[in-house]
Motif scaffolding. Structure first.
Motif, PDB file in Angstrom:
ATOM      1  N   SER A  47       0.837  -1.201   0.000  1.00 37.04           N
ATOM      2  CA  SER A  47       0.000   0.000   0.000  1.00 37.04           C
ATOM      3  C   SER A  47       0.874   1.254   0.000  1.00 37.04           C
ATOM      4  O   SER A  47       0.801   2.094   0.872  1.00 37.04           O
ATOM      5  CB  SER A  47      -0.912  -0.001   1.228  1.00 37.04           C
ATOM      6  OG  SER A  47      -1.924   0.965   1.114  1.00 37.04           O
ATOM      7  N   TYR A 127     -14.090  10.612  -8.006  1.00 33.85           N
ATOM      8  CA  TYR A 127     -12.769  10.027  -7.792  1.00 33.85           C
ATOM      9  C   TYR A 127     -12.681   8.668  -8.486  1.00 33.85           C
ATOM     10  O   TYR A 127     -13.500   7.781  -8.234  1.00 33.85           O
ATOM     11  CB  TYR A 127     -12.473   9.852  -6.296  1.00 33.85           C
ATOM     12  CG  TYR A 127     -11.138   9.172  -6.059  1.00 33.85           C
ATOM     13  CD1 TYR A 127      -9.955   9.776  -6.478  1.00 33.85           C
ATOM     14  CD2 TYR A 127     -11.066   7.920  -5.455  1.00 33.85           C
ATOM     15  CE1 TYR A 127      -8.735   9.152  -6.292  1.00 33.85           C
ATOM     16  CE2 TYR A 127      -9.842   7.291  -5.252  1.00 33.85           C
ATOM     17  CZ  TYR A 127      -8.683   7.917  -5.682  1.00 33.85           C
ATOM     18  OH  TYR A 127      -7.474   7.296  -5.505  1.00 33.85           O
ATOM     19  N   THR A 129     -10.492   5.469  -8.647  1.00 29.42           N
ATOM     20  CA  THR A 129      -9.450   4.794  -7.894  1.00 29.42           C
ATOM     21  C   THR A 129      -8.266   4.425  -8.774  1.00 29.42           C
ATOM     22  O   THR A 129      -8.414   4.162  -9.978  1.00 29.42           O
ATOM     23  CB  THR A 129      -9.995   3.522  -7.219  1.00 29.42           C
ATOM     24  OG1 THR A 129      -8.923   2.808  -6.600  1.00 29.42           O
ATOM     25  CG2 THR A 129     -10.670   2.595  -8.232  1.00 29.42           C
ATOM     26  N   THR A 130      -7.100   4.375  -8.177  1.00 31.86           N
ATOM     27  CA  THR A 130      -5.900   3.965  -8.892  1.00 31.86           C
ATOM     28  C   THR A 130      -5.974   2.499  -9.320  1.00 31.86           C
ATOM     29  O   THR A 130      -5.178   2.054 -10.145  1.00 31.86           O
ATOM     30  CB  THR A 130      -4.656   4.165  -8.015  1.00 31.86           C
ATOM     31  OG1 THR A 130      -4.813   3.424  -6.789  1.00 31.86           O
ATOM     32  CG2 THR A 130      -4.458   5.638  -7.687  1.00 31.86           C
ATOM     33  N   GLU A 131      -6.936   1.741  -8.757  1.00 38.01           N
ATOM     34  CA  GLU A 131      -7.119   0.326  -9.085  1.00 38.01           C
ATOM     35  C   GLU A 131      -8.194   0.109 -10.148  1.00 38.01           C
ATOM     36  O   GLU A 131      -8.577  -1.025 -10.436  1.00 38.01           O
ATOM     37  CB  GLU A 131      -7.501  -0.457  -7.821  1.00 38.01           C
ATOM     38  CG  GLU A 131      -6.487  -0.380  -6.701  1.00 38.01           C
ATOM     39  CD  GLU A 131      -5.186  -1.102  -7.046  1.00 38.01           C
ATOM     40  OE1 GLU A 131      -5.233  -2.052  -7.857  1.00 38.01           O
ATOM     41  OE2 GLU A 131      -4.138  -0.694  -6.514  1.00 38.01           O
ATOM     42  N   SER A 132      -8.670   1.178 -10.759  1.00 38.73           N
ATOM     43  CA  SER A 132      -9.810   1.105 -11.669  1.00 38.73           C
ATOM     44  C   SER A 132      -9.629   0.106 -12.808  1.00 38.73           C
ATOM     45  O   SER A 132     -10.566  -0.600 -13.193  1.00 38.73           O
ATOM     46  CB  SER A 132     -10.109   2.496 -12.248  1.00 38.73           C
ATOM     47  OG  SER A 132     -11.216   2.448 -13.128  1.00 38.73           O
ATOM     48  N   THR A 147     -16.903   3.856  -5.750  1.00 41.47           N
ATOM     49  CA  THR A 147     -16.072   2.746  -6.208  1.00 41.47           C
ATOM     50  C   THR A 147     -16.692   1.455  -5.698  1.00 41.47           C
ATOM     51  O   THR A 147     -16.966   1.342  -4.502  1.00 41.47           O
ATOM     52  CB  THR A 147     -14.640   2.882  -5.653  1.00 41.47           C
ATOM     53  OG1 THR A 147     -14.069   4.110  -6.120  1.00 41.47           O
ATOM     54  CG2 THR A 147     -13.766   1.714  -6.087  1.00 41.47           C
ATOM     55  N   LYS A 293      -9.043   9.029  -0.078  1.00 41.71           N
ATOM     56  CA  LYS A 293      -8.739   8.373  -1.361  1.00 41.71           C
ATOM     57  C   LYS A 293      -7.831   7.166  -1.145  1.00 41.71           C
ATOM     58  O   LYS A 293      -7.983   6.135  -1.809  1.00 41.71           O
ATOM     59  CB  LYS A 293      -8.098   9.379  -2.307  1.00 41.71           C
ATOM     60  CG  LYS A 293      -9.041  10.492  -2.759  1.00 41.71           C
ATOM     61  CD  LYS A 293      -8.329  11.507  -3.641  1.00 41.71           C
ATOM     62  CE  LYS A 293      -9.281  12.600  -4.107  1.00 41.71           C
ATOM     63  NZ  LYS A 293      -8.590  13.622  -4.939  1.00 41.71           N
ATOM     64  N   ASP A 297      -8.563   3.234  -2.312  1.00 47.56           N
ATOM     65  CA  ASP A 297      -7.610   2.432  -3.083  1.00 47.56           C
ATOM     66  C   ASP A 297      -7.233   1.155  -2.336  1.00 47.56           C
ATOM     67  O   ASP A 297      -7.104   0.084  -2.930  1.00 47.56           O
ATOM     68  CB  ASP A 297      -6.345   3.248  -3.366  1.00 47.56           C
ATOM     69  CG  ASP A 297      -6.600   4.452  -4.261  1.00 47.56           C
ATOM     70  OD1 ASP A 297      -7.646   4.478  -4.938  1.00 47.56           O
ATOM     71  OD2 ASP A 297      -5.745   5.361  -4.261  1.00 47.56           O
ATOM     72  N   SER A 301      -7.726  -2.945  -3.359  1.00 48.13           N
ATOM     73  CA  SER A 301      -6.427  -3.511  -3.730  1.00 48.13           C
ATOM     74  C   SER A 301      -6.558  -5.025  -3.846  1.00 48.13           C
ATOM     75  O   SER A 301      -7.480  -5.640  -3.295  1.00 48.13           O
ATOM     76  CB  SER A 301      -5.369  -3.143  -2.695  1.00 48.13           C
ATOM     77  OG  SER A 301      -5.693  -3.687  -1.425  1.00 48.13           O
TER      78      SER A 301
END
Length: 363
Positions: A47, A127, A129-132, A147, A293, A297, A301
């Motif tokens: 993380s 937003y 997510t960086t995991e989208s 999300t 945020k 994420d 994960s």
């Protein structure tokens, strides 16, 4: 974008008696999560983004304590970010977010049906997510107001001590049988996000546009015999404790009670069910925006999603998550044509009509 959560089908109902996660009580009020054993599979990830942060994050959540505690504890351990948890019903907490619009006291909304979150989308930050890229497109919100976290099939839970073998209901229609009158546990959809999803599932299964779905709802309410529960946790607890014979609830709640030793079974209705995801949302204007945020994420994960089914009996939304074991594959569950956008856009109207039926104003 019009979203629907439905997939493959089977011709007959699936009756499941599996061992899976334990049930527990909802946590109430504001507090940092109690120490709880963190899932082993969740302890290995780095993380990296969240690890650079500090401070606190306030999370509003309708989730049960047995879901929240290990996840929040693990996030806090990895990042050093202090977590404050405020628990309550989905409807109650969403109204709180609305009331605090000009001075948000929460940072993240964690839990609740996706259509409920979408209906309050104006109070959440946009937003992605960086995991989208690793999340199934069918579960995503095109507006990125929330999300997705896990896919949640709705099922019929029954107590095996109270239902003779071979007499189990096979679908929603069987809930109208007079022999179940006053014996069905069901929560008020004005207070429970999962119950609202169940109402829309009924409408989708029996006819949303021709009025037949509402006719089913009226007959179903009549068979409840005035017994409307104030929270979704009361449904599965009531069935497990033999206060009710049957209950309409989430698959994961029933599975956790099975592992906890309750003598209960699960029916995937022949007419089809829904598997709408619950989700997370960053509250607009959050005072701890970056921490909020980071938590979103973290929750989607890979390691957290990998342990969803093992630890919490939930179905992950990531396309690269470990395959679900010990329960029917999603492709083998018949799902209704659930129009997510329609449900979220018409939530207030649906709740109002339901209330008019309950109070006898709409017969």
């Amino acid at each position: 974008m019009r979203k629907k959560w439905y997939a493959g089908a089977v011709a007959t109902a699936l009756s499941v008696s599996l061992l899976a996660g334990c049930g527990s009580n909802d946590s109430k009020g504001g507090a940092s999560p109690e120490a709880s054993k963190a899932p082993e599979s969740a302890s290995s990830a780095s993380s990296e983004g969240a690890a650079k942060l500090s401070g606190k994050v306030t999370i509003y959540s309708p989730n049960q304590a047995e879901i929240n505690n290990p996840i929040l504890k693990e996030f806090q351990t990895r990042t050093g970010i202090e977590v404050e948890l405020i628990s309550g019903g989905t409807g109650e907490l969403l109204k709180r977010v609305q009331a605090e619009e000009n001075n948000p006291l929460g940072d993240v909304f964690f839990g609740g049906g996706a259509e409920s979150l979408a209906a309050y989308g104006q109070y959440f930050e946009v937003y992605e997510t960086t995991e989208s890229a690793n999340i199934g497109d069918a579960y995503k919100d095109s507006a990125n107001h929330f999300t997705p976290f896990s896919a949640l099939p709705m099922i019929i839970m029954y107590n095996k001590d109270l239902v003779k073998e071979g007499e189990e209901p096979q679908g929603w229609q069987d809930l109208l049988d007079p022999k179940w009158k006053g014996k069905i546990a069901f929560a008020d959809p004005a207070k429970s996000g999962s119950s609202f999803t169940q109402i829309v599932t009924f409408l989708s299964a029996f006819g949303r546009d021709d009025g037949q779905g509402w006719e089913f709802v009226k007959s179903f309410l009549d068979n409840l015999d005035g017994k409307m529960l104030s929270g979704s946790s009361m449904v599965y607890k009531g069935v497990a404790d033999k206060e009710f014979t049957l209950g309409v609830t989430l698959e994961e709640a029933a599975l956790r009670n099975l592992e906890g030793g309750a003598n209960v079974g699960i029916i995937y209705p022949v007419e089809g069910t829904s598997a709408v995801p619950d989700g997370l949302a960053v509250i607009k204007g959050a005072k701890n925006m970056e921490n909020a945020k980071a938590f979103v994420d973290f929750a989607v994960s890979k390691d957290v999603q990998d342990m969803l089914q093992k630890e919490f009996k939930r179905r992950p939304v990531r396309t690269d998550a470990n395959e679900t074991q010990g329960i029917p594959a999603s492709k083998d569950i018949k799902l209704v044509d659930y129009d997510f956008d329609w449900a979220s856009q018409n939530k207030d109207e649906i709740i109002k009509k339901f209330t008019r039926i309950v109070t006898g104003q709409d017969k």
